[in-house]
Design a protein around this motif. Structure first.
Motif, PDB file in Angstrom:
ATOM      1  N   VAL A 170       0.842  -1.203   0.000  1.00 53.96           N
ATOM      2  CA  VAL A 170       0.000   0.000   0.000  1.00 53.96           C
ATOM      3  C   VAL A 170       0.878   1.254   0.000  1.00 53.96           C
ATOM      4  CG1 VAL A 170      -1.693   1.344   1.309  1.00 53.96           C
ATOM      5  CG2 VAL A 170      -1.958  -1.136   1.097  1.00 53.96           C
ATOM      6  N   ASP A 171       1.916   1.262   0.830  1.00 50.03           N
ATOM      7  CA  ASP A 171       2.828   2.411   0.879  1.00 50.03           C
ATOM      8  C   ASP A 171       3.456   2.654  -0.490  1.00 50.03           C
ATOM      9  OD1 ASP A 171       2.304   2.715   3.569  1.00 50.03           O
ATOM     10  OD2 ASP A 171       4.115   1.663   4.232  1.00 50.03           O
ATOM     11  N   ASN A 172       3.860   1.587  -1.164  1.00 47.09           N
ATOM     12  CA  ASN A 172       4.482   1.713  -2.483  1.00 47.09           C
ATOM     13  C   ASN A 172       3.492   2.253  -3.513  1.00 47.09           C
ATOM     14  OD1 ASN A 172       6.759   0.660  -1.334  1.00 47.09           O
ATOM     15  ND2 ASN A 172       6.734  -1.279  -2.454  1.00 47.09           N
ATOM     16  N   LEU A 173       2.242   1.767  -3.439  1.00 45.87           N
ATOM     17  CA  LEU A 173       1.224   2.258  -4.370  1.00 45.87           C
ATOM     18  C   LEU A 173       0.953   3.750  -4.140  1.00 45.87           C
ATOM     19  CD1 LEU A 173      -1.252  -0.773  -4.275  1.00 45.87           C
ATOM     20  CD2 LEU A 173      -0.116   0.118  -6.324  1.00 45.87           C
ATOM     21  N   MET A 174       0.903   4.153  -2.864  1.00 46.43           N
ATOM     22  CA  MET A 174       0.669   5.569  -2.561  1.00 46.43           C
ATOM     23  C   MET A 174       1.809   6.433  -3.104  1.00 46.43           C
ATOM     24  SD  MET A 174      -2.248   5.921  -1.134  1.00 46.43           S
ATOM     25  CE  MET A 174      -2.145   7.571  -0.424  1.00 46.43           C
ATOM     26  N   GLU A 175       3.033   5.921  -3.030  1.00 43.76           N
ATOM     27  CA  GLU A 175       4.184   6.646  -3.573  1.00 43.76           C
ATOM     28  C   GLU A 175       4.104   6.702  -5.101  1.00 43.76           C
ATOM     29  OE1 GLU A 175       7.599   8.892  -3.630  1.00 43.76           O
ATOM     30  OE2 GLU A 175       6.390   8.313  -1.880  1.00 43.76           O
ATOM     31  N   GLN A 176       3.670   5.599  -5.710  1.00 43.80           N
ATOM     32  CA  GLN A 176       3.579   5.515  -7.163  1.00 43.80           C
ATOM     33  C   GLN A 176       2.546   6.492  -7.728  1.00 43.80           C
ATOM     34  OE1 GLN A 176       2.228   1.702  -8.629  1.00 43.80           O
ATOM     35  NE2 GLN A 176       3.305   1.934 -10.567  1.00 43.80           N
ATOM     36  N   ILE A 177       1.435   6.695  -7.025  1.00 48.43           N
ATOM     37  CA  ILE A 177       0.364   7.546  -7.546  1.00 48.43           C
ATOM     38  C   ILE A 177       0.465   8.997  -7.068  1.00 48.43           C
ATOM     39  CG2 ILE A 177      -1.175   5.556  -7.679  1.00 48.43           C
ATOM     40  CD1 ILE A 177      -2.690   6.667  -5.261  1.00 48.43           C
ATOM     41  N   LYS A 178       1.420   9.270  -6.216  1.00 45.62           N
ATOM     42  CA  LYS A 178       1.564  10.620  -5.653  1.00 45.62           C
ATOM     43  C   LYS A 178       1.597  11.720  -6.722  1.00 45.62           C
ATOM     44  CE  LYS A 178       4.389  13.138  -2.273  1.00 45.62           C
ATOM     45  NZ  LYS A 178       5.594  13.051  -1.395  1.00 45.62           N
ATOM     46  N   PRO A 179       2.304  11.535  -7.849  1.00 43.54           N
ATOM     47  CA  PRO A 179       2.362  12.606  -8.859  1.00 43.54           C
ATOM     48  C   PRO A 179       1.010  12.944  -9.479  1.00 43.54           C
ATOM     49  CG  PRO A 179       4.115  11.001  -9.207  1.00 43.54           C
ATOM     50  CD  PRO A 179       3.170  10.405  -8.210  1.00 43.54           C
ATOM     51  N   PHE A 180       0.025  12.050  -9.326  1.00 45.40           N
ATOM     52  CA  PHE A 180      -1.261  12.259  -9.999  1.00 45.40           C
ATOM     53  C   PHE A 180      -2.317  12.896  -9.099  1.00 45.40           C
ATOM     54  CE2 PHE A 180       0.712   8.657 -12.358  1.00 45.40           C
ATOM     55  CZ  PHE A 180       0.980   9.379 -13.513  1.00 45.40           C
ATOM     56  N   GLU A 181      -1.922  13.291  -7.905  1.00 41.54           N
ATOM     57  CA  GLU A 181      -2.708  14.161  -7.031  1.00 41.54           C
ATOM     58  C   GLU A 181      -4.182  13.766  -6.926  1.00 41.54           C
ATOM     59  OE1 GLU A 181      -1.807  17.931  -8.887  1.00 41.54           O
ATOM     60  OE2 GLU A 181      -0.095  18.240  -7.555  1.00 41.54           O
ATOM     61  N   ALA A 182      -4.425  12.531  -6.534  1.00 45.31           N
ATOM     62  CA  ALA A 182      -5.804  12.062  -6.353  1.00 45.31           C
ATOM     63  C   ALA A 182      -6.441  12.740  -5.150  1.00 45.31           C
ATOM     64  CB  ALA A 182      -5.813  10.544  -6.160  1.00 45.31           C
ATOM     65  N   GLY A 183      -7.773  12.803  -5.158  1.00 42.73           N
ATOM     66  CA  GLY A 183      -8.509  13.305  -4.006  1.00 42.73           C
ATOM     67  C   GLY A 183      -9.092  12.146  -3.225  1.00 42.73           C
ATOM     68  N   TYR A 184      -9.402  12.362  -1.952  1.00 38.40           N
ATOM     69  CA  TYR A 184      -9.889  11.267  -1.111  1.00 38.40           C
ATOM     70  C   TYR A 184     -11.056  11.720  -0.233  1.00 38.40           C
ATOM     71  CZ  TYR A 184      -5.363   9.249  -2.340  1.00 38.40           C
ATOM     72  OH  TYR A 184      -4.276   8.789  -3.033  1.00 38.40           O
ATOM     73  N   THR A 185     -12.067  10.882  -0.162  1.00 36.83           N
ATOM     74  CA  THR A 185     -13.135  11.020   0.826  1.00 36.83           C
ATOM     75  C   THR A 185     -13.100   9.738   1.642  1.00 36.83           C
ATOM     76  OG1 THR A 185     -14.508  12.375  -0.641  1.00 36.83           O
ATOM     77  CG2 THR A 185     -15.611  11.314   1.212  1.00 36.83           C
ATOM     78  N   LEU A 186     -12.466   9.784   2.809  1.00 36.46           N
ATOM     79  CA  LEU A 186     -12.257   8.588   3.622  1.00 36.46           C
ATOM     80  C   LEU A 186     -13.170   8.608   4.847  1.00 36.46           C
ATOM     81  CD1 LEU A 186      -8.353   8.445   3.456  1.00 36.46           C
ATOM     82  CD2 LEU A 186     -10.004   7.212   2.026  1.00 36.46           C
ATOM     83  N   GLY A 187     -13.473   7.419   5.354  1.00 35.06           N
ATOM     84  CA  GLY A 187     -14.354   7.320   6.509  1.00 35.06           C
ATOM     85  C   GLY A 187     -15.809   7.581   6.155  1.00 35.06           C
ATOM     86  N   GLU A 188     -16.135   7.513   4.864  1.00 35.68           N
ATOM     87  CA  GLU A 188     -17.508   7.700   4.402  1.00 35.68           C
ATOM     88  C   GLU A 188     -17.862   6.609   3.401  1.00 35.68           C
ATOM     89  OE1 GLU A 188     -18.586  11.688   3.255  1.00 35.68           O
ATOM     90  OE2 GLU A 188     -16.990  12.569   4.482  1.00 35.68           O
ATOM     91  N   ARG A 189     -19.100   6.147   3.444  1.00 34.81           N
ATOM     92  CA  ARG A 189     -19.550   5.060   2.568  1.00 34.81           C
ATOM     93  C   ARG A 189     -20.379   5.615   1.408  1.00 34.81           C
ATOM     94  NH1 ARG A 189     -22.429   2.487   6.094  1.00 34.81           N
ATOM     95  NH2 ARG A 189     -24.386   3.432   5.437  1.00 34.81           N
ATOM     96  N   ALA A 190     -20.081   5.179   0.188  1.00 34.97           N
ATOM     97  CA  ALA A 190     -20.879   5.576  -0.977  1.00 34.97           C
ATOM     98  C   ALA A 190     -22.304   5.046  -0.789  1.00 34.97           C
ATOM     99  CB  ALA A 190     -20.263   5.028  -2.253  1.00 34.97           C
ATOM    100  N   GLU A 191     -23.267   5.949  -0.799  1.00 30.44           N
ATOM    101  CA  GLU A 191     -24.632   5.573  -0.446  1.00 30.44           C
ATOM    102  C   GLU A 191     -25.572   5.505  -1.655  1.00 30.44           C
ATOM    103  OE1 GLU A 191     -26.916   4.522   3.054  1.00 30.44           O
ATOM    104  OE2 GLU A 191     -24.809   5.039   2.833  1.00 30.44           O
ATOM    105  N   THR A 192     -25.593   6.572  -2.466  1.00 31.96           N
ATOM    106  CA  THR A 192     -26.523   6.615  -3.599  1.00 31.96           C
ATOM    107  C   THR A 192     -25.804   6.967  -4.891  1.00 31.96           C
ATOM    108  OG1 THR A 192     -27.065   8.950  -3.199  1.00 31.96           O
ATOM    109  CG2 THR A 192     -28.449   7.288  -2.105  1.00 31.96           C
ATOM    110  N   LEU A 193     -26.363   6.459  -5.999  1.00 31.21           N
ATOM    111  CA  LEU A 193     -25.856   6.741  -7.343  1.00 31.21           C
ATOM    112  C   LEU A 193     -27.008   7.327  -8.156  1.00 31.21           C
ATOM    113  CD1 LEU A 193     -23.539   6.197  -9.564  1.00 31.21           C
ATOM    114  CD2 LEU A 193     -24.911   4.183 -10.137  1.00 31.21           C
ATOM    115  N   ASP A 194     -26.831   8.548  -8.629  1.00 30.60           N
ATOM    116  CA  ASP A 194     -27.878   9.208  -9.412  1.00 30.60           C
ATOM    117  C   ASP A 194     -27.331   9.595 -10.775  1.00 30.60           C
ATOM    118  OD1 ASP A 194     -30.021   9.344  -7.372  1.00 30.60           O
ATOM    119  OD2 ASP A 194     -28.578  10.612  -6.310  1.00 30.60           O
TER     120      ASP A 194
END
Length: 353
Positions: free
Chosen positions: A66-90
């Motif tokens: 996981v640490d290696n993957l986070m380092e690998q994707i760091k240049p692509f500046e992803a956003g995160y919503t953590l501690g929340e569950r996807a509830e609805t899809l519209d």
């Protein structure tokens, strides 16, 4: 409203690698995960367990992967919503989607990728009748910020890696740490078991083995727990506490995603593996352990492959009518959104006169 090119539900290894593959195509990603940190099962359940089938790594710890993957994707500046569950899809009129979490956070994207492993993970709770009354009032099933427990009396229940690792860590943070496990033997990594045992000898951890927490009590917040010993002569111990943290692992569930109108087979999402791993809803893909098709192998390796293929087709949805020519990283390098670039050194060819 959070807007992105690809919205990824699930921040486990497959979801994280999707950020890399999408980044190569100049597509921005945002990830939603019910857990408070990235990594999925690898971070929450077995961070110190070795994995043996990742290419080029004869052996790698899950947490290190996981640490290696986070380092690998760091240049692509992803956003995160953590501690929340996807509830609805519209689905919107233009074919894009709005995904709302259980905490009301809205996300808008033309492509939704479900990479939720075995589904959303919910904590396995002890069978204590009134425990719900003390949730977030001293009873927690995750540790998000260890500093919350500084100077506090903490009881941890469990016998796996999470229980051991947090008991060891909090021994230098909390004023008192007690670890309760119903057996004598722990299921965690040997070095963690030995470290916890050593800390117990030094008086930094109170060990209660062959015992379990059967009750909690308090006025508005937790104030004590009742520990029942298997040895009837020992009876029960009433322990004064500020926090009780049961760490019995996580229970995978498809959760609200199962109500999105997707085609489900045996708690997995059916996809078109002959082409792009798209579901029966155009614009919604499923990759990794959460999907199913004939010949499916539930391996991290398979999820990585599915992510790479899926991103090629997602590109056409985000950029309709625009032609993309696939380039190999060995030729074009990797150019991040943060301005960084990795590429092979150019060879200088000199003629011999």
């Amino acid at each position: 409203m959070i807007k992105t090119d690809i919205l990824i539900i699930g921040a486990g290894p497959t979801g994280l690698f999707t950020v890399f593959e999408a980044g190569l195509l100049k597509l921005k990603c945002h990830l939603i995960d019910a857990l408070p940190q990235t990594g999925g099962q690898c971070s929450e359940i077995y961070p110190k367990k070795p994995i043996y089938d990742i290419p080029a790594f004869p052996e790698i710890l899950a947490g290190t992967l996981v640490d290696n993957l986070m380092e690998q994707i760091k240049p692509f500046e992803a956003g995160y919503t953590l501690g929340e569950r996807a509830e609805t899809l519209d689905k919107q009129e233009d074919g894009s989607f709005i995904v709302t979490t259980n905490k009301g956070t809205k996300h808008h994207a033309p492509v939704v990728v479900i990479a939720g492993g075995l589904g959303s993970f919910e904590p396995r709770k002890p069978l204590i009748p009134n425990i719900i009354d003390f949730e977030d009032k001293g009873v927690n099933y995750f540790i998000k910020d260890p500093e919350v427990y500084r100077g506090k009396k903490v009881v941890i229940a469990g016998g796996g890696d999470s229980a051991l690792d947090w008991a060891i860590f909090l021994a230098d943070v909390a004023s008192e740490v007690s670890l309760v496990h119903r057996r004598n033997e722990f299921r965690g990594a040997l070095d963690s078991v030995e470290k916890a045992s050593e800390l117990a000898k030094l008086g930094k951890i109170k060990l209660f083995t062959e015992a379990e927490v059967i009750g909690v009590a308090g006025d508005g917040k937790i104030e004590s727990v009742i520990i029942k010993h298997n040895d009837k002569e020992k009876g029960e111990t009433n322990l004064e506490v500020d926090n009780f943290i049961p760490l019995f692992g996580l229970s995978p569930k498809l959760g609200p995603i199962g109500d999105w109108g997707l085609e489900i087979h045996k708690n997995a999402i059916k996809v078109n593996n002959a082409k792009d791993y798209q579901t029966n809803i155009p614009g919604v893909f499923a990759i990794g352990d959460v999907n199913t098709y004939e010949g499916k192998l539930k391996l991290i390796l398979s999820g990585f492959h599915e992510a790479a293929v899926m991103c090629q087709f997602a590109y056409q949805i985000v950029n309709p009518g625009k032609r993309y020519v696939m380039k190999y990283t060995t030729v074009g390098g990797v150019e991040g959104f943060d301005g960084t670039k990795k590429e092979a050194k150019k060879e200088v060819i000199q003629s011999i006169s």
